[in-house]
Design a protein around this motif. Structure first.
Motif, mmCIF file in Angstrom:
data_model
loop_
_atom_site.group_PDB
_atom_site.id
_atom_site.type_symbol
_atom_site.label_atom_id
_atom_site.label_comp_id
_atom_site.label_asym_id
_atom_site.label_seq_id
_atom_site.Cartn_x
_atom_site.Cartn_y
_atom_site.Cartn_z
ATOM 1 N N ILE A 77 16.098 -23.517 -9.245
ATOM 2 C CA ILE A 77 17.106 -22.564 -9.727
ATOM 3 C C ILE A 77 17.675 -21.763 -8.555
ATOM 4 C CG2 ILE A 77 17.434 -20.451 -11.081
ATOM 5 C CD1 ILE A 77 15.423 -21.686 -13.128
ATOM 6 N N THR A 80 19.985 -23.899 -6.518
ATOM 7 C CA THR A 80 21.278 -24.070 -7.179
ATOM 8 C C THR A 80 22.132 -22.811 -7.054
ATOM 9 O OG1 THR A 80 20.339 -25.670 -8.701
ATOM 10 C CG2 THR A 80 22.398 -24.676 -9.351
ATOM 11 N N ILE A 81 21.511 -21.651 -7.087
ATOM 12 C CA ILE A 81 22.257 -20.398 -6.878
ATOM 13 C C ILE A 81 22.847 -20.373 -5.471
ATOM 14 C CG2 ILE A 81 22.002 -17.888 -6.620
ATOM 15 C CD1 ILE A 81 19.896 -18.057 -8.899
ATOM 16 N N PRO A 84 26.040 -23.601 -5.518
ATOM 17 C CA PRO A 84 26.440 -23.818 -6.916
ATOM 18 C C PRO A 84 27.570 -24.841 -7.120
ATOM 19 C CG PRO A 84 27.420 -21.809 -6.100
ATOM 20 C CD PRO A 84 26.570 -22.355 -4.991
ATOM 21 N N THR A 85 27.349 -26.065 -6.712
ATOM 22 C CA THR A 85 28.336 -27.114 -6.974
ATOM 23 C C THR A 85 28.038 -27.733 -8.340
ATOM 24 O OG1 THR A 85 27.001 -28.844 -5.955
ATOM 25 C CG2 THR A 85 28.507 -27.637 -4.505
ATOM 26 N N SER A 86 29.011 -28.419 -8.879
ATOM 27 C CA SER A 86 28.789 -29.058 -10.175
ATOM 28 C C SER A 86 27.711 -30.139 -10.059
ATOM 29 C CB SER A 86 30.086 -29.646 -10.730
ATOM 30 O OG SER A 86 30.626 -30.598 -9.843
ATOM 31 N N GLU A 88 25.108 -30.005 -8.064
ATOM 32 C CA GLU A 88 23.828 -29.272 -8.053
ATOM 33 C C GLU A 88 23.443 -28.808 -9.460
ATOM 34 O OE1 GLU A 88 21.323 -28.443 -5.838
ATOM 35 O OE2 GLU A 88 22.279 -29.948 -4.575
ATOM 36 N N MET A 89 24.424 -28.376 -10.236
ATOM 37 C CA MET A 89 24.153 -27.932 -11.612
ATOM 38 C C MET A 89 23.624 -29.086 -12.456
ATOM 39 S SD MET A 89 24.774 -24.763 -11.882
ATOM 40 C CE MET A 89 25.883 -23.406 -11.798
ATOM 41 N N ILE A 90 24.236 -30.253 -12.318
ATOM 42 C CA ILE A 90 23.778 -31.426 -13.070
ATOM 43 C C ILE A 90 22.376 -31.824 -12.610
ATOM 44 C CG2 ILE A 90 24.191 -33.905 -13.440
ATOM 45 C CD1 ILE A 90 27.230 -33.193 -13.275
ATOM 46 N N LEU A 92 20.115 -29.843 -11.255
ATOM 47 C CA LEU A 92 19.192 -28.823 -11.747
ATOM 48 C C LEU A 92 18.879 -29.042 -13.217
ATOM 49 C CD1 LEU A 92 17.568 -26.182 -11.494
ATOM 50 C CD2 LEU A 92 19.686 -24.972 -12.051
ATOM 51 N N ALA A 93 19.908 -29.277 -14.007
ATOM 52 C CA ALA A 93 19.696 -29.484 -15.442
ATOM 53 C C ALA A 93 18.784 -30.681 -15.679
ATOM 54 C CB ALA A 93 21.039 -29.690 -16.149
#
Length: 114
Positions: A77, A80-81, A84-86, A88-90, A92-93
């Motif tokens: 987390i 990702t902060i 914060p790229t898309s 990285e968000m995917i 992380l999820a």
């Protein structure tokens, strides 16, 4: 400039937390292996005490694994902060879902074997 420094700091914090999570898991495995070997050397095949000890070792190892996984999620987390790229968000999820899934079933198994 400040944003770059902040990202670098968060990335380093994430790495430190990830390393701490790895150490928690490694420590748990080392303790479990030591306890298991001691138990196996002393054990009576049908001894209730030996089986209880094995169950306790397994419970403690499971606890270390759960804690390590939760700390790894925190590191992800923070990473990702920092970035914060898309993508990285995917990522992380996906990681959170997989680790949460593993944690849930590991925790459930540990509670059933208590």
């Amino acid at each position: 400039m400040i944003e770059v420094v902040t990202r670098q700091i968060l990335t380093h914090i994430s790495e430190i937390i990830g390393a701490a999570a790895s150490m928690i898991i490694i420590w748990g495995v080392a303790v479990a292996l030591t306890g298991f070997i001691k138990n196996e050397i002393k054990r009576d095949l049908h001894s209730e005490a030996s089986q209880t000890k094995r169950r306790d070792i397994r419970q403690r190892l499971g606890g270390h694994l759960l804690l390590g996984l939760e700390v790894l999620i925190a590191a992800d987390i923070i990473e990702t902060i920092a970035n914060p790229t898309s993508e990285e968000m995917i990522r992380l999820a996906s990681i959170v879902v997989i680790r949460t899934f593993i944690s849930y079933f590991l925790d459930k198994e540990l509670k059933e074997n208590m």
